[in-house]
Design a protein around this motif. Structure first.
Motif, PDB file in Angstrom:
ATOM      1  N   SER A 203       0.919  -1.257  -0.073  1.00 14.83           N
ATOM      2  CA  SER A 203       0.026  -0.066  -0.158  1.00 14.83           C
ATOM      3  C   SER A 203       0.925   1.388  -0.147  1.00 14.83           C
ATOM      4  O   SER A 203       0.415   2.345  -0.572  1.00 14.83           O
ATOM      5  CB  SER A 203      -1.088   0.115   1.335  1.00 14.83           C
ATOM      6  OG  SER A 203      -0.073  -0.101   2.269  1.00 14.83           O
TER       7      SER A 203
ATOM      8  N   ARG B   3       2.514   1.649  -3.309  1.00 12.83           N
ATOM      9  CA  ARG B   3       1.665   2.245  -4.475  1.00 12.83           C
ATOM     10  C   ARG B   3       1.526   3.725  -4.183  1.00 12.83           C
ATOM     11  O   ARG B   3       1.410   4.373  -5.232  1.00 12.83           O
ATOM     12  CB  ARG B   3       0.080   1.379  -4.309  1.00 12.83           C
ATOM     13  CG  ARG B   3       0.334  -0.054  -4.740  1.00 12.83           C
ATOM     14  CD  ARG B   3      -1.157  -0.635  -4.676  1.00 12.83           C
ATOM     15  NE  ARG B   3      -1.258  -2.016  -4.848  1.00 12.83           N
ATOM     16  CZ  ARG B   3      -1.342  -2.541  -6.064  1.00 12.83           C
ATOM     17  NH1 ARG B   3      -1.604  -1.886  -7.107  1.00 12.83           N
ATOM     18  NH2 ARG B   3      -1.489  -3.985  -6.103  1.00 12.83           N
ATOM     19  N   GLU B   4       1.302   3.921  -3.103  1.00  8.03           N
ATOM     20  CA  GLU B   4       0.934   5.387  -2.881  1.00  8.03           C
ATOM     21  C   GLU B   4       2.185   6.517  -3.311  1.00  8.03           C
ATOM     22  O   GLU B   4       2.056   7.579  -3.796  1.00  8.03           O
ATOM     23  CB  GLU B   4       0.662   5.803  -1.410  1.00  8.03           C
ATOM     24  CG  GLU B   4       0.544   7.248  -0.981  1.00  8.03           C
ATOM     25  CD  GLU B   4       0.384   7.233   0.400  1.00  8.03           C
ATOM     26  OE1 GLU B   4       0.494   8.963   0.937  1.00  8.03           O
ATOM     27  OE2 GLU B   4       0.006   6.468   1.392  1.00  8.03           O
TER      28      GLU B   4
ATOM     29  N   SER C 128       2.705  -0.155  -9.826  1.00  5.79           N
ATOM     30  CA  SER C 128       1.378  -0.702  -9.423  1.00  5.79           C
ATOM     31  C   SER C 128       1.009  -1.753 -10.247  1.00  5.79           C
ATOM     32  O   SER C 128       0.516  -2.660  -9.733  1.00  5.79           O
ATOM     33  CB  SER C 128       0.225   0.277  -9.372  1.00  5.79           C
ATOM     34  OG  SER C 128       0.387   1.440  -8.598  1.00  5.79           O
TER      35      SER C 128
END
Length: 330
Positions: free
Chosen positions: A84, A87-88, A124
């Motif tokens: 997570s 991805r950010e 991603s």
């Protein structure tokens, strides 16, 4: 041919065979002496880094590997680098990913040395493959060894150190490259050696190394192969495409996971070391050590390559390598 000439010819052949046998015996004995003199039977583990001088004296100078714990526990990457967060921070970044049909990039496939398809994709998109959110033919691995952490993912550099201070002081130089590694469990690094002092830091998951010292070179087979690359077709299968106008590549055809001892009987004399490096641990992999690498699924690692010193030890290795290549099977 006269009798005298025939006797002289036979005498020369016998002398050459005797010399060849003596060289082969030296090459067989050389690795055994190295094991008796200084090599460890397992890869030792240090509970913390040593001083630069101690590390140079005890590990770099003798050219011996070790695992080091508590060497980078202060890095934010250890707690932050989950899917997570990645991805950010870098999800939209386009990176180079090695894609192969079988997980073996830069490896021998039949009579070819085959390199991976280098595919550009967003971070991603790679995570979608690794996490199983999309189905994709092939095995995916971020393994580009051109300081890809600093060149392709500079947003992540603040979560690690730019170099390892005690190693940089011990060697009197900064690393040539800082590389980022992430891939599937099927990704395998075939047996090879590098001209670098390597500090390999596992951030998540674990890496499984098979190591062989440079002194075992007489037992390790090399052959020359036409270079080629994988190319994935629209139907998902892979073609092997030759690289035009290129020299043959010397590479190790043997797989240490299942060595063919009928084809390469000398390898039975080698004594590989097996070591697993877990998250939060660092492996010092000395220059010229042969290594084969596997990993847990989704493992993330960062390694620091320091250029080796091309000193008398390198000259000695070149001599052994030349002799091993010249005399053939032992």
């Amino acid at each position: 041919m006269s009798i005298l000439k025939l006797k002289s010819f036979n005498g020369n052949v016998m002398a050459e065979n005797k010399t060849l046998d003596a060289v082969k015996k030296c090459l067989r004995d050389f690795p055994l002496e190295a094991r008796e003199l200084y090599l460890n039977k397992t890869v030792p583990c240090l509970e913390q880094p040593l001083s630069p001088l101690e590390f140079y004296r005890e590990w770099i100078g003798p050219n011996k590997p070790c695992v080091i714990r508590n060497a980078f526990g202060h890095w934010p990457a250890l707690s932050k680098w989950n899917p997570s967060h990645l991805r950010e921070v870098v999800g939209s970044k386009v990176i180079s990913v090695a894609v192969t049909p079988n997980g073996y990039a830069d490896a021998v496939n039949r009579d070819r040395f085959v390199m991976p398809e280098e595919r550009l994709m967003t971070f991603s998109s790679l995570l979608d493959v690794v996490e199983g959110k999309v189905e994709s033919r092939g095995v995916f691995y971020v393994q580009k060894q051109c300081s890809n952490l600093t060149e392709e993912l500079p947003e992540l550099t603040g979560d690690v150190e730019a170099h390892i201070p005690w190693m940089s002081e011990a060697l009197g130089k900064l690393p040539d490259a800082v590389n980022f590694w992430l891939g599937e469990a099927g990704a395998v690094t075939s047996m090879h050696k590098d001209h670098y002092e390597n500090l390999y830091c596992v951030i998540t998951g674990e890496k499984h190394f098979i190591l062989l010292p440079p002194s075992d070179r007489p037992f390790i087979p090399y052959e020359h192969y036409q270079p080629a690359v994988y190319r994935q077709r629209e139907d998902g299968d892979f073609d092997v495409v030759d690289v035009a106008d290129s020299d043959k590549v010397p590479w190790i055809p043997l797989d240490p996971l299942k060595p063919d001892l009928e084809l390469y009987p000398d390898y039975s004399l080698a004594r590989p070391l097996h070591v697993t490096v877990k998250a939060g641990e660092m492996l010092y992999l000395p220059s010229l050590w042969f290594h084969h690498v596997r990993q847990s699924h989704g493992c993330i690692a960062v390694n620091f390559w320091y250029d080796m010193e091309y000193d008398i030890k390198y000259n000695y290795f070149q001599l052994v390598e030349s002799l091993a290549g010249a005399v053939g099977p032992l």
